[in-house]
Design a protein around this motif. Sequence first.
Motif, PDB file in Angstrom:
ATOM      1  N   SER A 259       0.811  -1.219   0.000  1.00 41.66           N
ATOM      2  CA  SER A 259       0.000   0.000   0.000  1.00 41.66           C
ATOM      3  C   SER A 259       0.845   1.270   0.000  1.00 41.66           C
ATOM      4  O   SER A 259       0.400   2.322  -0.456  1.00 41.66           O
ATOM      5  N   ASP A 260       2.073   1.177   0.519  1.00 47.13           N
ATOM      6  CA  ASP A 260       2.977   2.329   0.579  1.00 47.13           C
ATOM      7  C   ASP A 260       4.175   2.054  -0.317  1.00 47.13           C
ATOM      8  O   ASP A 260       5.013   1.201  -0.017  1.00 47.13           O
TER       9      ASP A 260
ATOM     10  N   ASN B  76      -1.164   5.056   2.095  1.00 46.21           N
ATOM     11  CA  ASN B  76      -1.854   4.287   1.063  1.00 46.21           C
ATOM     12  C   ASN B  76      -1.765   5.029  -0.271  1.00 46.21           C
ATOM     13  O   ASN B  76      -2.764   5.526  -0.797  1.00 46.21           O
TER      14      ASN B  76
ATOM     15  N   PRO C 183      -2.505   2.504  -4.908  1.00 42.61           N
ATOM     16  CA  PRO C 183      -3.746   1.746  -5.108  1.00 42.61           C
ATOM     17  C   PRO C 183      -3.663   0.775  -6.272  1.00 42.61           C
ATOM     18  O   PRO C 183      -2.827   0.928  -7.172  1.00 42.61           O
TER      19      PRO C 183
END
Length: 298
Positions: free
Chosen positions: A30-31, A288, A291
């Motif tokens: 997510s990161d 986040n 995506p």
Amino acid sequence: MKKIYFGLLLGIFCSVSAQNRFFYEYKFISDSTDKADVKKEMMLLDIDKNGSSYYSQDKFVADSTSKADLEKQLKLNPNNINISRRDKPGMVSYKVTKQYPDFKTYLFTRISSDSYKIEEDQKPEWKILPDKQKIGEYNSQKATTNFGGREWTAWFSTDLPFQDGPYKFYGLPGLIVKIEDKTGSHSMTLVGNKTIAIAADKETELPQGIQIYGMGGKDIEINKSQFKKAWKSYVNDPTKNMREMMMKNTETNKVVFKTKTADGKEISDPNQVFREMEKKAKEGFKKNNNPIEPDLYK
């Protein structure tokens, strides 16, 4: 391949039908600045004669539990509803559905208190390659596509007679048993399947004038451009919708919002809750940033 069985909490139902349920292990980063932090979520792909639905197992269970709790409170005291945020509601909040036979695809997702239904306007365009390998117990073949701002490599198996797959992917001569983007940030792998009897959910009816954050309400049908605009507005002011909803509800009924701070302290004062949620939202935007479909959040 070893089949995996999960006990799922189903809601109130009025009819039952048979479905093929496929379990996908979803691994994602997510990161993008912390590639060592690989998260995992079990995703479900339910397929029947009318179409398919792809969603998080953990979120399904958490939503079912919250719904049962809400229905209990509505019966006991509809004028004093206490909604607490679940600690483990699932990391993946969206759902994707496809309607057969034309594979009309919709993404269901939320921005704050609003639920959106976004029709997909593009179809995956596949290049089928001669490469083959075995994924689990299935013989599979390679295919590639560019979709949603990423380059994807998929492996599909004609042993499974479904031209479907996880997320928005479909259109190959068999079920997609594995798919991964070029950066290795997102991958979905089939790990089990079974036939189930699924119950049709009954919508929870809320009292007149009551709106519960994250529950109920009709989906707002919009296109991608409109969703992008709504997303940008949310990033600029993450608690705007919740503040408006709180003001509306306090005029008719008492609704208590609760959340927890980073150190585990529970707070219920509305102003503190909003400050804490805005803080968490902005921290979330930073963490986040990678995506599954980056084009949708530009």
